[in-house]
Design a protein around this motif. Structure first.
Motif, PDB file in Angstrom:
ATOM      1  N   LEU A   1      92.326  22.761 -15.409  1.00 62.00           N
ATOM      2  CA  LEU A   1      92.895  21.483 -15.837  1.00 62.00           C
ATOM      3  C   LEU A   1      93.371  20.644 -14.665  1.00 62.00           C
ATOM      4  O   LEU A   1      93.336  19.412 -14.712  1.00 62.00           O
ATOM      5  N   THR A   2      93.818  21.282 -13.579  1.00 60.53           N
ATOM      6  CA  THR A   2      94.400  20.550 -12.456  1.00 60.53           C
ATOM      7  C   THR A   2      93.632  20.729 -11.152  1.00 60.53           C
ATOM      8  O   THR A   2      93.936  20.045 -10.169  1.00 60.53           O
ATOM      9  N   ALA A   3      92.652  21.599 -11.102  1.00 59.12           N
ATOM     10  CA  ALA A   3      91.939  21.877  -9.851  1.00 59.12           C
ATOM     11  C   ALA A   3      91.034  20.720  -9.457  1.00 59.12           C
ATOM     12  O   ALA A   3      90.508  20.004 -10.318  1.00 59.12           O
ATOM     13  N   PRO A   4      90.828  20.504  -8.151  1.00 59.16           N
ATOM     14  CA  PRO A   4      89.855  19.483  -7.719  1.00 59.16           C
ATOM     15  C   PRO A   4      88.470  19.800  -8.266  1.00 59.16           C
ATOM     16  O   PRO A   4      88.111  20.958  -8.489  1.00 59.16           O
ATOM     17  N   ARG A   5      87.694  18.760  -8.476  1.00 52.93           N
ATOM     18  CA  ARG A   5      86.342  18.936  -9.003  1.00 52.93           C
ATOM     19  C   ARG A   5      85.299  19.110  -7.902  1.00 52.93           C
ATOM     20  O   ARG A   5      84.320  19.831  -8.079  1.00 52.93           O
ATOM     21  N   TYR A   6      85.499  18.398  -6.780  1.00 53.89           N
ATOM     22  CA  TYR A   6      84.449  18.318  -5.764  1.00 53.89           C
ATOM     23  C   TYR A   6      84.765  19.071  -4.483  1.00 53.89           C
ATOM     24  O   TYR A   6      83.871  19.320  -3.682  1.00 53.89           O
ATOM     25  N   LEU A   7      86.012  19.429  -4.249  1.00 52.52           N
ATOM     26  CA  LEU A   7      86.392  20.036  -2.985  1.00 52.52           C
ATOM     27  C   LEU A   7      86.106  21.530  -2.980  1.00 52.52           C
ATOM     28  O   LEU A   7      86.046  22.185  -4.019  1.00 52.52           O
ATOM     29  N   LEU A   8      85.955  22.052  -1.775  1.00 50.67           N
ATOM     30  CA  LEU A   8      85.689  23.469  -1.557  1.00 50.67           C
ATOM     31  C   LEU A   8      86.927  24.137  -0.970  1.00 50.67           C
ATOM     32  O   LEU A   8      87.786  23.481  -0.383  1.00 50.67           O
ATOM     33  N   THR A   9      86.983  25.451  -1.095  1.00 51.76           N
ATOM     34  CA  THR A   9      87.999  26.249  -0.420  1.00 51.76           C
ATOM     35  C   THR A   9      87.294  27.300   0.421  1.00 51.76           C
ATOM     36  O   THR A   9      86.376  27.971  -0.064  1.00 51.76           O
ATOM     37  N   TRP A  10      87.712  27.412   1.681  1.00 53.74           N
ATOM     38  CA  TRP A  10      87.150  28.427   2.568  1.00 53.74           C
ATOM     39  C   TRP A  10      87.889  29.735   2.326  1.00 53.74           C
ATOM     40  O   TRP A  10      89.111  29.794   2.372  1.00 53.74           O
ATOM     41  N   ARG A  11      87.120  30.794   2.068  1.00 56.77           N
ATOM     42  CA  ARG A  11      87.693  32.111   1.821  1.00 56.77           C
ATOM     43  C   ARG A  11      87.164  33.086   2.865  1.00 56.77           C
ATOM     44  O   ARG A  11      85.992  33.473   2.810  1.00 56.77           O
ATOM     45  N   PRO A  12      88.010  33.494   3.830  1.00 60.35           N
ATOM     46  CA  PRO A  12      87.556  34.425   4.870  1.00 60.35           C
ATOM     47  C   PRO A  12      87.108  35.750   4.255  1.00 60.35           C
ATOM     48  O   PRO A  12      87.737  36.266   3.327  1.00 60.35           O
ATOM     49  N   ASP A  13      86.010  36.284   4.775  1.00 60.17           N
ATOM     50  CA  ASP A  13      85.497  37.579   4.322  1.00 60.17           C
ATOM     51  C   ASP A  13      84.696  38.195   5.464  1.00 60.17           C
ATOM     52  O   ASP A  13      83.553  37.814   5.705  1.00 60.17           O
ATOM     53  N   PRO A  14      85.292  39.147   6.187  1.00 64.46           N
ATOM     54  CA  PRO A  14      84.589  39.742   7.340  1.00 64.46           C
ATOM     55  C   PRO A  14      83.274  40.422   6.960  1.00 64.46           C
ATOM     56  O   PRO A  14      82.416  40.624   7.823  1.00 64.46           O
ATOM     57  N   ALA A  15      83.116  40.765   5.677  1.00 66.64           N
ATOM     58  CA  ALA A  15      81.900  41.458   5.259  1.00 66.64           C
ATOM     59  C   ALA A  15      80.699  40.521   5.177  1.00 66.64           C
ATOM     60  O   ALA A  15      79.548  40.994   5.136  1.00 66.64           O
ATOM     61  N   VAL A  16      80.928  39.213   5.154  1.00 64.45           N
ATOM     62  CA  VAL A  16      79.824  38.260   5.045  1.00 64.45           C
ATOM     63  C   VAL A  16      79.203  38.057   6.416  1.00 64.45           C
ATOM     64  O   VAL A  16      79.878  37.679   7.374  1.00 64.45           O
ATOM     65  N   GLY A  17      77.918  38.324   6.521  1.00 64.60           N
ATOM     66  CA  GLY A  17      77.236  38.142   7.795  1.00 64.60           C
ATOM     67  C   GLY A  17      76.037  37.226   7.707  1.00 64.60           C
ATOM     68  O   GLY A  17      75.693  36.526   8.650  1.00 64.60           O
ATOM     69  N   GLU A  18      75.371  37.230   6.552  1.00 64.58           N
ATOM     70  CA  GLU A  18      74.133  36.470   6.376  1.00 64.58           C
ATOM     71  C   GLU A  18      74.432  35.133   5.714  1.00 64.58           C
ATOM     72  O   GLU A  18      75.135  35.064   4.707  1.00 64.58           O
ATOM     73  N   ALA A  19      73.900  34.054   6.288  1.00 67.19           N
ATOM     74  CA  ALA A  19      74.091  32.733   5.699  1.00 67.19           C
ATOM     75  C   ALA A  19      73.285  32.615   4.406  1.00 67.19           C
ATOM     76  O   ALA A  19      72.149  33.092   4.323  1.00 67.19           O
ATOM     77  N   ALA A  20      73.877  32.001   3.403  1.00 63.70           N
ATOM     78  CA  ALA A  20      73.200  31.821   2.122  1.00 63.70           C
ATOM     79  C   ALA A  20      73.843  30.668   1.381  1.00 63.70           C
ATOM     80  O   ALA A  20      75.015  30.351   1.585  1.00 63.70           O
TER      81      ALA A  20
END
Length: 426
Positions: free
Chosen positions: A247-266
């Motif tokens: 109900l209150t969250a932005p519609r278009y903006l992103l949030t960066w979530r750190p995750d050391p396990a992510v290595g491959e771009a997708a």
């Protein structure tokens, strides 16, 4: 006699204002801002600035980063009829601009008494004009009196890098945490993507996929398929509504979530690119709401990467049975849903939420207003429900008093109203 050790990186000074590696590096906003301070030091040195001059340059950076000024670097005019994306990005520009200008004020005050060393000599950086307008006092300070071409080009380069920094951060709610790709030319590698992004923002209603594409360029320096989010080495960028009340969250903006396990771009892409062609189920054919044995539970699951793209689903579970909703369609439904305040009137009969979540295709109506009561449900369950509704005339409304319903067969548009918990007071 031993020889002196060769420094691993060239010294600052001359035409070098940074020591970024040729392959590039990643820096957060604060660290990159600090890395631009040699340019400010060059301005102080070449112009023999004093504390009396600081206010002029402080006013200039505020004017450049603000909206609605003669000197603005982002001529985005906002009004009550402005598109949602423009309002969200405009608010980002104002908030980020204020913080960057504050950092600039602090840096100027410090550099006057605690200078950055330039062992390779005074800075002389060639920087072409990029059309950033100066206030009359700043023009007089940088071009006249003690100023000149060297001072002007040093300031031009610093100002342009700060504008690029502000713009690269616009897509992100938690912009101070985002690891931006920085090359020996600073953030200039973002210019082509930035030009396309700002052109779309200023001349039309910008698409969410365009916000994502620019964010990906700023973080990775590379393009990819159109999507609603992306993964890069060390983290994931997905819409901010994940983890927030729809109900209150932005519609278009992103949030960066750190995750050391992510290595491959997708890139995250929706399962069905064109929702208009998806099968549909009439809400009138679903059973009415019944009491359930407690709230539903939900979690996200991602599919493997294929050709640089991946999909994700929201799994909603009730009494050992699971319903699957494409995350891309859920986020699309959240962007398209209208938000209403409560108004006087009685709520019409409700449709069973669990039945809607399990319905084939997308749920829609052509018989007036139908209500789905999602109060008491987890935010992710609400998001999944939005992904199951055909994204046309869908309304998000806080529970309480309900708006006057559109009678069946009336002249008003057929609507699907999703009732959710009211916002929590802070």
């Amino acid at each position: 006699m031993p020889t002196a050790a060769t420094p691993s990186t060239p010294a600052l000074g001359g035409s070098r204002w940074n020591t970024f590696p040729a392959a590039g590096t990643t820096l957060t906003a604060r660290h990159f801002f600090t890395a631009t301070e040699p340019l400010l030091q060059g301005i102080v040195d070449d112009n023999a600035l004093t504390s009396a001059d600081s206010e002029v340059l402080e006013d200039q950076i505020h004017a450049t980063l603000a909206l609605g000024t003669r000197e603005t670097s982002l001529p985005l005019f906002l009004g009550p009829d402005s598109a949602t994306a423009a309002r969200e990005l405009g608010a980002q520009a104002e908030a980020i601009g204020r913080q960057l200008a504050s950092w600039a004020t602090e840096a100027l005050e410090r550099l006057l008494t605690d200078p950055v060393p330039l062992p390779a000599g005074p800075l002389v950086v060639r920087s072409h004009c990029y059309g950033h307008l100066l206030t009359p006092p700043a023009a007089g300070l940088l071009l006249g009196r003690r100023g000149g071409p060297v001072t002007m080009q040093l300031y031009n380069e610093w100002l342009h890098q700060i504008v690029l920094l502000r713009d690269a951060l616009l897509p992100f709610t938690n912009w101070q945490d985002v690891p931006l790709l920085i090359t020996p030319t600073g953030l200039r590698h973002t210019e082509p993507a930035r030009d396309a992004f700002l052109t779309e923002l200023l001349v039309r209603q910008i698409r969410h996929s365009s916000v994502v594409a620019f964010a990906r360029e700023a973080v990775t320096g590379a393009s990819g398929p159109a999507g609603y989010g992306f993964e890069a080495s060390g983290g994931t960028a997905l819409p901010a509504v994940l983890g927030r009340p729809p109900l209150t969250a932005p519609r278009y903006l992103l949030t960066w979530r750190p995750d050391p396990a992510v290595g491959e771009a997708a890139t995250y892409v929706p399962e069905v690119p064109d929702y208009y062609a998806a099968p549909r189920t009439l809400v009138e054919n679903l059973p009415p709401a019944t009491a359930t044995s407690g709230p539903l539970t939900a979690r996200t699951r991602t599919a493997p990467v294929a050709d640089g793209a991946r999909t994700a689903r929201v799994e909603v579970t009730h009494d050992g049975t699971t319903a699957h909703v494409d995350l891309g369609q859920a986020l699309r439904g959240h962007r398209f849903a209208r938000r209403e305040d409560p108004a006087a009137g009685d709520a019409p009969g409700s449709v069973d939420v669990w039945s809607a979540l399990r319905a084939p295709g997308l749920v829609w109506t052509r018989a007036g207003e139908a209500v789905l009561d999602a109060t008491g449900q987890d935010d992710l369950v609400v998001l999944a429900l939005l992904g199951r509704l055909y994204p046309e005339n869908v309304v998000l409304r806080p529970a309480g008093r309900s708006a006057v319903p559109t009678p069946s067969g009336g002249s008003g548009p057929s609507r699907l109203v999703t009732l959710v918990d009211p916002p929590q007071a802070h």
